[in-house]
Motif scaffolding. Structure first.
Motif, PDB file in Angstrom:
ATOM      1  N   PRO A  70       0.806  -1.223   0.000  1.00  0.00           N
ATOM      2  CA  PRO A  70       0.000   0.000   0.000  1.00  0.00           C
ATOM      3  C   PRO A  70       0.842   1.278   0.000  1.00  0.00           C
ATOM      4  N   ALA A  71       1.955   1.258  -0.699  1.00  0.00           N
ATOM      5  CA  ALA A  71       2.806   2.450  -0.783  1.00  0.00           C
ATOM      6  C   ALA A  71       3.714   2.295  -1.997  1.00  0.00           C
ATOM      7  N   ASN A  72       4.277   3.414  -2.458  1.00  0.00           N
ATOM      8  CA  ASN A  72       5.275   3.363  -3.524  1.00  0.00           C
ATOM      9  C   ASN A  72       6.573   2.802  -2.955  1.00  0.00           C
ATOM     10  N   VAL A  73       7.233   1.931  -3.727  1.00  0.00           N
ATOM     11  CA  VAL A  73       8.438   1.261  -3.248  1.00  0.00           C
ATOM     12  C   VAL A  73       9.573   1.468  -4.250  1.00  0.00           C
ATOM     13  N   LEU A  74      10.710   1.922  -3.737  1.00  0.00           N
ATOM     14  CA  LEU A  74      11.910   2.110  -4.546  1.00  0.00           C
ATOM     15  C   LEU A  74      12.811   0.899  -4.342  1.00  0.00           C
ATOM     16  N   ILE A  75      13.232   0.265  -5.447  1.00  0.00           N
ATOM     17  CA  ILE A  75      14.014  -0.973  -5.375  1.00  0.00           C
ATOM     18  C   ILE A  75      15.350  -0.784  -6.091  1.00  0.00           C
ATOM     19  N   TYR A  76      16.414  -1.183  -5.428  1.00  0.00           N
ATOM     20  CA  TYR A  76      17.762  -1.145  -6.010  1.00  0.00           C
ATOM     21  C   TYR A  76      18.321  -2.560  -5.990  1.00  0.00           C
ATOM     22  N   VAL A  77      18.586  -3.124  -7.166  1.00  0.00           N
ATOM     23  CA  VAL A  77      19.131  -4.474  -7.269  1.00  0.00           C
ATOM     24  C   VAL A  77      20.657  -4.391  -7.225  1.00  0.00           C
ATOM     25  N   GLU A  78      21.226  -4.922  -6.163  1.00  0.00           N
ATOM     26  CA  GLU A  78      22.693  -4.895  -6.029  1.00  0.00           C
ATOM     27  C   GLU A  78      23.342  -6.089  -6.702  1.00  0.00           C
ATOM     28  N   GLN A  79      22.673  -7.243  -6.646  1.00  0.00           N
ATOM     29  CA  GLN A  79      23.229  -8.454  -7.248  1.00  0.00           C
ATOM     30  C   GLN A  79      22.101  -9.329  -7.789  1.00  0.00           C
ATOM     31  N   GLY A  80      22.241  -9.754  -9.045  1.00  0.00           N
ATOM     32  CA  GLY A  80      21.236 -10.601  -9.661  1.00  0.00           C
ATOM     33  C   GLY A  80      20.272  -9.817 -10.525  1.00  0.00           C
ATOM     34  N   THR A  81      19.128 -10.437 -10.810  1.00  0.00           N
ATOM     35  CA  THR A  81      18.094  -9.825 -11.649  1.00  0.00           C
ATOM     36  C   THR A  81      16.729 -10.050 -11.017  1.00  0.00           C
ATOM     37  N   LEU A  82      15.919  -8.994 -10.984  1.00  0.00           N
ATOM     38  CA  LEU A  82      14.561  -9.075 -10.463  1.00  0.00           C
ATOM     39  C   LEU A  82      13.586  -9.049 -11.633  1.00  0.00           C
ATOM     40  N   ARG A  83      12.719 -10.053 -11.698  1.00  0.00           N
ATOM     41  CA  ARG A  83      11.705 -10.128 -12.752  1.00  0.00           C
ATOM     42  C   ARG A  83      10.338  -9.935 -12.123  1.00  0.00           C
ATOM     43  N   LEU A  84       9.643  -8.898 -12.559  1.00  0.00           N
ATOM     44  CA  LEU A  84       8.305  -8.620 -12.046  1.00  0.00           C
ATOM     45  C   LEU A  84       7.277  -8.919 -13.123  1.00  0.00           C
TER      46      LEU A  84
ATOM     47  N   LEU B 269      -9.013  -5.848  -0.978  1.00  0.00           N
ATOM     48  CA  LEU B 269      -8.828  -6.260   0.407  1.00  0.00           C
ATOM     49  C   LEU B 269      -8.055  -7.568   0.552  1.00  0.00           C
ATOM     50  N   VAL B 270      -8.418  -8.609  -0.195  1.00  0.00           N
ATOM     51  CA  VAL B 270      -7.798  -9.920   0.009  1.00  0.00           C
ATOM     52  C   VAL B 270      -6.299  -9.895  -0.271  1.00  0.00           C
ATOM     53  N   PRO B 271      -5.839  -9.451  -1.459  1.00  0.00           N
ATOM     54  CA  PRO B 271      -4.385  -9.405  -1.662  1.00  0.00           C
ATOM     55  C   PRO B 271      -3.683  -8.437  -0.723  1.00  0.00           C
ATOM     56  N   PHE B 272      -4.357  -7.340  -0.355  1.00  0.00           N
ATOM     57  CA  PHE B 272      -3.756  -6.406   0.584  1.00  0.00           C
ATOM     58  C   PHE B 272      -3.479  -7.091   1.917  1.00  0.00           C
ATOM     59  N   VAL B 273      -4.467  -7.772   2.462  1.00  0.00           N
ATOM     60  CA  VAL B 273      -4.307  -8.428   3.758  1.00  0.00           C
ATOM     61  C   VAL B 273      -3.302  -9.565   3.665  1.00  0.00           C
TER      62      VAL B 273
ATOM     63  N   GLU C 160      -6.727   0.021  13.386  1.00  0.00           N
ATOM     64  CA  GLU C 160      -7.125   1.315  12.834  1.00  0.00           C
ATOM     65  C   GLU C 160      -6.175   1.735  11.730  1.00  0.00           C
ATOM     66  N   LYS C 161      -4.868   1.572  11.976  1.00  0.00           N
ATOM     67  CA  LYS C 161      -3.874   1.926  10.969  1.00  0.00           C
ATOM     68  C   LYS C 161      -3.940   0.980   9.777  1.00  0.00           C
ATOM     69  N   PHE C 162      -4.169  -0.281  10.042  1.00  0.00           N
ATOM     70  CA  PHE C 162      -4.279  -1.266   8.971  1.00  0.00           C
ATOM     71  C   PHE C 162      -5.445  -0.916   8.056  1.00  0.00           C
ATOM     72  N   ALA C 163      -6.575  -0.546   8.660  1.00  0.00           N
ATOM     73  CA  ALA C 163      -7.749  -0.146   7.878  1.00  0.00           C
ATOM     74  C   ALA C 163      -7.426   1.089   7.040  1.00  0.00           C
ATOM     75  N   GLU C 164      -6.748   2.053   7.654  1.00  0.00           N
ATOM     76  CA  GLU C 164      -6.374   3.274   6.938  1.00  0.00           C
ATOM     77  C   GLU C 164      -5.472   2.959   5.752  1.00  0.00           C
ATOM     78  N   MET C 165      -4.520   2.058   5.937  1.00  0.00           N
ATOM     79  CA  MET C 165      -3.613   1.672   4.857  1.00  0.00           C
ATOM     80  C   MET C 165      -4.377   1.049   3.690  1.00  0.00           C
ATOM     81  N   SER C 166      -5.500   0.391   3.998  1.00  0.00           N
ATOM     82  CA  SER C 166      -6.283  -0.246   2.946  1.00  0.00           C
ATOM     83  C   SER C 166      -7.254   0.719   2.277  1.00  0.00           C
ATOM     84  N   GLY C 167      -7.333   1.955   2.828  1.00  0.00           N
ATOM     85  CA  GLY C 167      -8.244   2.952   2.273  1.00  0.00           C
ATOM     86  C   GLY C 167      -9.656   2.852   2.801  1.00  0.00           C
ATOM     87  N   ARG C 168      -9.813   2.348   4.041  1.00  0.00           N
ATOM     88  CA  ARG C 168     -11.143   2.129   4.606  1.00  0.00           C
ATOM     89  C   ARG C 168     -11.242   2.668   6.029  1.00  0.00           C
TER      90      ARG C 168
END
Length: 279
Positions: free
Chosen positions: A33-47, A179-183, A194-202
């Motif tokens: 539930p947030a933007n994530v910055l990723i730096y690959v130091e070794q190997g390859t990441l496939r999304l 909701l399901v993949p978020f949880v 309360e914070k968990f609900a807020e993170m989910s937008g509810r």
């Protein structure tokens, strides 16, 4: 090396930065539930996002958008001993604190793609190297440092690609996670419901109602059970002890974790560990 090992920095119960290492190729789901910055130091990441494959190679940096659902797979060359990457999570609360210092870019179309590869500029590499240094020495940090690093990250990202400022302006938009993949992908966060609900937008009441409908259980009971099941898996399949996994699975106190584990499984964490060694 364990099959998968992580070092984390937390702030207010949320993971804000981490280093991950693995020597066993495995596919894992992503949904954060947030933007994530990723730096690959070794190997390859496939999304794999919506059946589109995005590759992030060694020495490359990528920004994965908030609420992006997909899977990632980590690989490396035969001459390397595994995969290693570093992540910095740009939480909305910190973005909100600093975004007012930036002017909206003129003449740029808003970015809508789920993942953006960024040029490995001096600013971005410097940021991620500093994150690695903090992760290796700290478990928890104060808000002022994360606020400063968030400001540094937005500056570095938008200097490399100005149109991405639109991404960070989204903090004010009411966005609801699926909701399901978020949880399922975020139950290890050691935060209040309360914070968990807020993170989910509810709201909390909406979160509780929709959770019970989706999982046929209360949030507290389901989340606790999933944390314990994950802890058992980590203890059985790695060389780590209870004192090394309880924070990772979302418990804040080792004693509470041990008591909950014994109550749920009928064995202490150390007994589970000894059982795995005997087998």
């Amino acid at each position: 090396m364990d099959k998968c090992k992580g070092q984390f920095i937390e702030c207010d119960g949320l993971m804000v930065a981490a280093t991950f290492e693995t020597d066993t190729p495995q596919e894992h789901p992503i949904y954060y539930p947030a933007n994530v910055l990723i730096y690959v130091e070794q190997g390859t990441l496939r999304l794999n996002i919506d059946n589109d494959i995005h590759m992030v190679g060694e020495g490359e940096i990528a920004l994965v958008r908030k609420y992006t659902y997909g899977t990632y797979f980590k690989t490396w060359e035969d001459t390397q001993n595994g995969f290693r990457d570093h992540v910095f999570v740009l939480e909305d609360s910190f973005i909100k604190e600093v975004i007012g210092t930036y002017s909206s870019p003129q003449g740029f179309m808003p970015c809508t793609v789920p993942m953006v590869k960024l040029p490995a500029t001096v600013l971005l590499i410097g940021l991620m190297e500093s994150i690695r240094t903090y992760v290796s020495g700290l478990a928890e940090v104060e808000r002022p440092l994360i606020r400063l690093k968030t400001m540094e990250a937005i500056h570095a990202i938008t200097s490399a690609q100005p149109d991405l400022l639109h991404v960070f302006n989204e903090f004010s938009d009411p966005a609801r996670a699926d909701l399901v993949p978020f949880v399922e992908n975020n139950f290890t966060h050691n935060v209040s419901l309360e914070k968990f609900a807020e993170m989910s937008g509810r709201s909390l009441s909406t979160f509780n109602r929709e959770f019970k409908k989706a999982f046929k259980s209360s949030p507290h009971k389901w989340i606790k059970q999933q944390r314990l099941e994950l802890a058992k898996k980590l203890l059985l399949n790695s060389n780590r002890k209870a004192s090394e996994v309880y924070l990772e699975v979302g418990f804040e106190d080792l004693g509470h974790f041990s008591r909950s584990f014994k109550s749920h499984f009928g064995l202490n964490p150390s007994e589970i560990k000894n059982l795995s060694i005997a087998l």
